[in-house]
Design a protein around this motif. Sequence first.
Motif: not given
Length: 340
Positions: A186-188, A180, A184, A159, A199-202, A190
Amino acid sequence: MADHPTTSTRIVLASRPDGAPTPENFRTEVVDLPTVGDGQVLLRTVYLSLDPYMRGRMSTARSYAAPLEVGDVMMGGTVGEVLESRHPDLAVGDHVLAGAGWQSHAVVDGTHVRRLDPSAAPVSTALGVLGMPGFTAYSGLLRIGQPKAGETVVVAAATGPVGSAVGQIARIRGARAVGIAGGPEKCRALLEEFGFDAAVDHRDPDFRARLAEAVPDGIDVYFENVGGHVAEAVMPLLNLYARIPVCGLVAQYNGADLERRDRLPGFLSLVLSRSLTLRGFIQNEFVPEMHDDFLDEATAWVRDGRLRYREDVVDGLESAPEAFIGMLEGRNFGKLLVRV
Ligand code: NDP
């Protein structure tokens, strides 16, 4: 003329950090401004850019650029308004891209700034999507990553200004973009804001498994922004002939993980068996050949909505140290700017 400020408030490097920077590593000073000489301009800083590379300049570790000395003004890209000009091409009221650093006002050489057109795009974008981070994404991805239609491109810190542009430019080139990011929300963003395919949450405890699910055909381009545990999860998923533009290692800038060089033999066998191409770069290298094309293409993409950007703006120069420290922990959400 009499209304012009005679002093500048600035933030200097007070001491070198040991690990993560702390507020004590910075000091605020008020200094007299020099008079404006021939060819120079007096700038009021409107926006200051905060970027991960600044962490490197605070240390003496060997790098591609000389470190700051203790007592030096923290460096940084700025957008400034011209308050006084003794340069023939610059007028009072112009907005310019400069490198004035962490200070409220500066007298700089007019040849060291670039005039911005506020009607073309908001001036803040000259520090983000249409500035150095956007160019980093464009040049590193296209020159080294060379994504082809149908391939899978993975990028972390997705992001941020570099990562979000990498994913969107990959999609413009017809590739599948997997981002990545930390958390959640930030993934949303993306998926919903930047149009990534996955999108994957590290920070997810099942990060490795989620990442593998998100790249069913493996990874053809891994645009390396972070290093650390993200890179470790990506490496086994790389395809034959995958390309890895090594752009940044922000997870390692505060010194974490650097002692684990014992992993190198295993990694090298992967480079050999999968014929990987790994190439580090500093964006300046590509400026002469690619910057004009970047400005043309990226400005058009921003205008037609294909290249979107997000800014995280904090107010006041005094907020810069905390915001910078937070960026190295992932607390920023988008291009981090200080409205001075
Ligand atoms: P960002 O705005 O994306 O900020 C850094 C982000 O890194 C954080 O928001 C966080 O995102 C992520 N991050 C921080 N710590 C970790 C960690 N331990 N593990 C995983 N992710 C972490 O930065 P930029 O877009 O400006 O820069 C991205 C990268 O590009 C940096 O490494 C930078 O140094 C590099 N760069 C290189 C250039 C070059 O010429 N080679 C030029 C410009 C930038 P999240 O919360 O999503 O994890």
